[in-house]
Scaffold this active site. Structure first.
Site, short mmCIF file in Angstrom:
data_model
loop_
_atom_site.label_atom_id
_atom_site.label_comp_id
_atom_site.label_asym_id
_atom_site.label_seq_id
_atom_site.Cartn_x
_atom_site.Cartn_y
_atom_site.Cartn_z
N HIS A 11 0.66 -1.33 -0.01
CA HIS A 11 -0.01 -0.12 0.17
C HIS A 11 1.13 0.86 -0.39
CE1 HIS A 11 -3.27 2.82 1.15
NE2 HIS A 11 -4.10 2.00 1.39
N ASP A 64 -8.05 -4.69 -0.81
CA ASP A 64 -8.43 -5.26 -1.95
C ASP A 64 -8.02 -6.67 -2.68
OD1 ASP A 64 -8.82 -2.26 -2.54
OD2 ASP A 64 -7.01 -1.68 -2.87
#
Length: 435
Positions: A305, A363
């Site tokens: 991320h 995700d």
């Protein structure tokens, strides 16, 4: 910490006031640098630039912390509901019982959309991406509510907020139904927010559809986790578009368009495509090696991320729910999900990924849950948009009510040609001209 810094150059000294944060890094106020020093600051991707002050969401990427209005994300996901969290983000405080009941009632009874909006979807080809339809559908709301609202009126802000939060699931369901060739299903006022969305997406006129309680709760939790994430690309887009004073529905439509990108909200869709490309558990090592190879364009989607240099706190919560949903739906032995689970374990134990801190993120797991629910990958980002809309609206409200609010206008470092003389067409050397 000093309350100001100074920048010295041949043009003199410029004082840079220090802006203190309530938590996390503060910032240097650089607004006078161009005026006093004649230079801009350069920060591609705005990785070190604060574009605003905000009291909505706090992220500490080094320690894996995410809080909405001061409340840890894991507590909200476990104990709260999405609409309660929506109220918190919009109003700054958790609601009383009466406040929550009124808020939920208003959202529930504004979920219908204008009948002519249904014909709007017929203009799209059958294989149009649902995000394209969602962007256009939300943008069209500014035409259905053409009266130019006073964006600085707090009451009108609340009307807009409740209207867009209520209608977005209905528009999303219409986009999904059009993409699968099924008739649109009207919302039901006797269902909660996420149950109603599942009903509108999966019910058909020829038989009864009962919403599964565990499935609805999983979706509600996913929406809480996705509701806001500070100044990400789509939120910044909503703020930038909204800074011009545009119709707020148009600003939200701009945010939806930004979210569509595979590096942002489209990542959960990309996870499923990646798993399908890997295809088999025997191919995992090959693709792990490809992800490590800097000369290879392959990326391990759903890992790492931009902000978090630790485990994504949302992934910790969603991982438990992911396995619970798979078990509930009887899909824990599905080959695709077995592949995802093994990939997760290999990556978590690989020294390369540990060193780079490339942990599975939200995700990765949300894509698996959406796939388990029977949704097409193309609709995953639409689901993300429904959740993130709450954060977009909260940031839009915060921006228009900020006394420092002004239209966004980033600057640039020009690297093109210097002044040149115009050459008439008949005098131009065709060999020197670009093809």
């Amino acid at each position: 910490m000093t309350d100001q810094y100074s920048l010295k150059s041949p043009r003199g000294e410029t004082v840079l006031p220090w802006i203190q944060a309530s938590e996390g890094p503060g910032a240097l106020d650089i607004r006078k640098i161009y005026e006093k020093q004649g230079v801009f600051t350069y920060d591609p991707g705005f990785a070190s630039t604060s574009s605003c002050k905000s009291a909505i969401t706090f992220i500490d990427g080094e320690h894996g912390i995410l809080r909405y209005r001061g409340y840890p994300i894991d507590e909200l996901a476990e104990k709260s509901t999405f609409l309660e969290v929506a109220y918190l983000l919009l109003h700054g405080e958790l609601p009383t019982k009466e406040q929550l009941e009124g808020f939920v009632h208003s959202i529930t009874y504004h979920s219908m959309v204008h009948e002519s909006l249904k014909t709007f979807f017929q203009g799209f080809h059958y294989d149009a991406h649902p995000m394209a339809m969602l962007t256009a559908g939300v943008g069209s709301l500014s035409a259905f509510y053409p009266r130019s609202i006073n964006i600085y009126d707090r009451q009108e802000q609340q009307v807009f907020a409740q209207r867009i939060i209520a209608k977005l699931p209905t528009i999303a369901a219409c986009a999904y139904k059009h993409s699968v060739g099924q008739p649109f299903v009207y919302p039901r006022n006797d269902l909660d927010y996420c149950s109603n969305l599942l009903y509108m997406m999966f019910a058909v006129p020829c038989e009864n559809y009962e919403v599964d309680e565990v499935t609805a709760r999983a979706l509600d939790m996913l929406f809480i986790l996705h509701a806001d994430h500070e100044q990400n690309a789509s939120t910044s887009t909503v703020r930038l578009a909204g800074s011009s004073g545009t119709n707020p529905y148009a600003a939200i439509a701009a945010g939806i368009a930004c979210l569509w990108g595979p590096s942002h909200g489209g990542a959960n869709e990309a996870v499923i495509h990646m798993l399908e490309e890997i295809g088999d558990r025997s191919q995992i090592k090959k693709y792990i090696d490809k992800a490590k190879d800097k000369s290879d364009n392959f990326r391990l989607m759903g890992f790492g991320h931009r902000v978090y240099k630790n485990y994504d706190p949302r992934a910790t919560v969603i991982r438990k729910m992911c396995h619970k949903v798979l078990q509930r739906l009887g899909k824990e032995n599905d080959p695709l999900f077995e592949l995802a689970i093994e990939l997760e374990q290999i990556a978590l134990n690989d020294p390369y990924f540990q060193e780079k801190k490339l942990y599975p993120n939200v995700d990765f797991y949300s894509g698996i849950i959406y796939q388990a629910l029977g949704l097409r990958p193309s609709i995953f980002t639409v689901m993300f948009a429904i959740a993130r809309c709450v954060g977009w609206v909260a940031h839009w409200q915060e921006m228009v009510n900020d006394p420092d609010h002004r239209i966004g206008r980033p600057r640039q470092i020009y690297t093109g040609a210097q002044q040149r003389q115009y050459v008439p067409l008949e005098q131009r050397d065709t060999k020197a001209s670009p093809d």
